[in-house]
Design a protein around this motif. Structure first.
Motif, PDB file in Angstrom:
ATOM      1  N   ALA A  32      78.216  80.181   8.805  1.00 50.56           N
ATOM      2  CA  ALA A  32      78.413  81.602   9.717  1.00 50.56           C
ATOM      3  C   ALA A  32      77.179  82.312  10.029  1.00 50.56           C
ATOM      4  O   ALA A  32      77.320  83.445  10.189  1.00 50.56           O
ATOM      5  CB  ALA A  32      79.510  82.104   8.632  1.00 50.56           C
ATOM      6  N   ARG A  34      75.506  84.003   7.552  1.00 59.66           N
ATOM      7  CA  ARG A  34      75.481  84.974   6.439  1.00 59.66           C
ATOM      8  C   ARG A  34      74.216  84.754   5.388  1.00 59.66           C
ATOM      9  O   ARG A  34      73.914  85.657   4.627  1.00 59.66           O
ATOM     10  CB  ARG A  34      76.809  85.028   5.793  1.00 59.66           C
ATOM     11  CG  ARG A  34      78.108  85.437   6.815  1.00 59.66           C
ATOM     12  CD  ARG A  34      79.116  86.044   6.253  1.00 59.66           C
ATOM     13  NE  ARG A  34      80.151  85.986   7.337  1.00 59.66           N
ATOM     14  CZ  ARG A  34      80.347  87.491   7.856  1.00 59.66           C
ATOM     15  NH1 ARG A  34      79.570  88.420   7.647  1.00 59.66           N
ATOM     16  NH2 ARG A  34      81.159  87.657   8.910  1.00 59.66           N
ATOM     17  N   HIS A 230      86.117  81.850   4.422  1.00 57.07           N
ATOM     18  CA  HIS A 230      85.172  80.742   4.636  1.00 57.07           C
ATOM     19  C   HIS A 230      85.763  79.586   4.043  1.00 57.07           C
ATOM     20  O   HIS A 230      85.596  78.469   4.786  1.00 57.07           O
ATOM     21  CB  HIS A 230      83.680  81.043   4.059  1.00 57.07           C
ATOM     22  CG  HIS A 230      83.149  82.177   4.759  1.00 57.07           C
ATOM     23  ND1 HIS A 230      81.942  82.560   4.204  1.00 57.07           N
ATOM     24  CD2 HIS A 230      83.087  82.557   6.165  1.00 57.07           C
ATOM     25  CE1 HIS A 230      81.352  83.202   5.204  1.00 57.07           C
ATOM     26  NE2 HIS A 230      82.132  83.356   6.357  1.00 57.07           N
ATOM     27  N   HIS A 234      86.114  76.161   6.196  1.00 56.32           N
ATOM     28  CA  HIS A 234      85.400  74.956   5.569  1.00 56.32           C
ATOM     29  C   HIS A 234      86.460  73.653   5.599  1.00 56.32           C
ATOM     30  O   HIS A 234      86.069  72.540   5.763  1.00 56.32           O
ATOM     31  CB  HIS A 234      84.813  75.036   4.276  1.00 56.32           C
ATOM     32  CG  HIS A 234      83.746  74.213   3.690  1.00 56.32           C
ATOM     33  ND1 HIS A 234      84.340  73.406   2.782  1.00 56.32           N
ATOM     34  CD2 HIS A 234      82.523  73.872   3.887  1.00 56.32           C
ATOM     35  CE1 HIS A 234      83.210  72.386   2.549  1.00 56.32           C
ATOM     36  NE2 HIS A 234      82.199  72.779   3.277  1.00 56.32           N
TER      37      HIS A 234
END
Length: 244
Positions: A32, A34, A230, A234
């Motif tokens: 992502a 991040r 997330h 995932h």
């Protein structure tokens, strides 16, 4: 009295419980955008320690408390206690399992916790066959990993604080190792990050051990909603390096 070697053995990522197959959410965070470097990895690890680390350590310590007298495993050794019997311990562990399930919002993370619990249980039964693992709740998918860890550490003769330390430590070391693989980071500098988090890890473990004196519904409930999102994303990937 347990030797330090047992603590090191159970905290070692090479203990055959499958921890090496999980990134602690880092793989999705990297995808992502991040987490991209050492600075963002450090922030990720600190956040994970304050949320999943604290919750997991508290529940591991609480599970440990069901298996040993408070005078042995408590964060307050001066208090006396008695060993709970199998029926009482089974009820207490079932309450802990339900409370941890309620604190794990993402179905993917609940499944991961139970999967890791099964793997740890297989290793635990082989090493400490007389431990009270039969008292774990017979829930679909198995008990949550922190509960298995608590009983395992009790069987090894570790204290409640040591149990919480192993749990907290594991939440950051697995993700840190994954960072080396996913981002190609210098492993020496990643280890330096872990050294910098050592005091925070010890503090988290101490807080978790103290919290275990309370009832299950009062245990820490720190959450990370973005990590939950997330995890669900995932879980849909067809190709991934880590199981979670």
């Amino acid at each position: 009295m347990a030797t330090p070697s047992l603590l090191l053995l159970l905290a070692d990522g090479r203990f055959p419980a499958g921890a090496h197959a999980h990134s602690g959410g880092l793989e999705a965070a990297v995808a992502a955008g991040r987490v991209t470097d050492l600075v963002t990895l450090e922030a990720f690890l600190a956040g994970r320690l304050a949320t999943a680390g604290l919750v997991g350590a508290a529940f591991a310590a609480a599970a440990h408390r069901t298996a040993v007298p408070e005078s042995v495993g408590s964060a307050h050794p001066a208090r006396s206690g008695v060993v709970t019997g199998p029926a009482v311990r089974s009820q207490a562990l079932a309450r802990l399992d339900a409370e941890l399930d309620a604190r794990t919002a993402a179905p993917a993370l609940r499944a991961v916790s139970r999967r890791q619990g099964r793997a740890l249980l297989r290793a635990g039964r082989a090493v400490w066959p007389d431990a009270p693992f039969a008292d774990l709740p017979a829930t679909p998918g198995g008990a949550h990993q922190p509960l298995v860890l608590g009983l395992l550490c009790a069987a090894a003769g570790l204290s409640r604080v040591e149990t919480a330390t192993i749990a907290a430590y594991g939440t950051v070391t697995g993700a840190a190792s994954a960072g080396v693989r996913l981002l190609g980071l210098d492993p020496y500098r990643v280890q330096a990050l872990l050294v910098g988090l050592a005091d925070a890890c010890d503090g988290t473990a101490a807080d978790a051990a103290r919290a275990a004196d309370g009832p299950p519904e009062r245990l820490p409930a720190a959450a990370a909603p973005l990590a939950d999102i997330h995890a669900e994303i995932h879980a849909t990937w067809e190709v991934r390096l880590f199981a979670s």
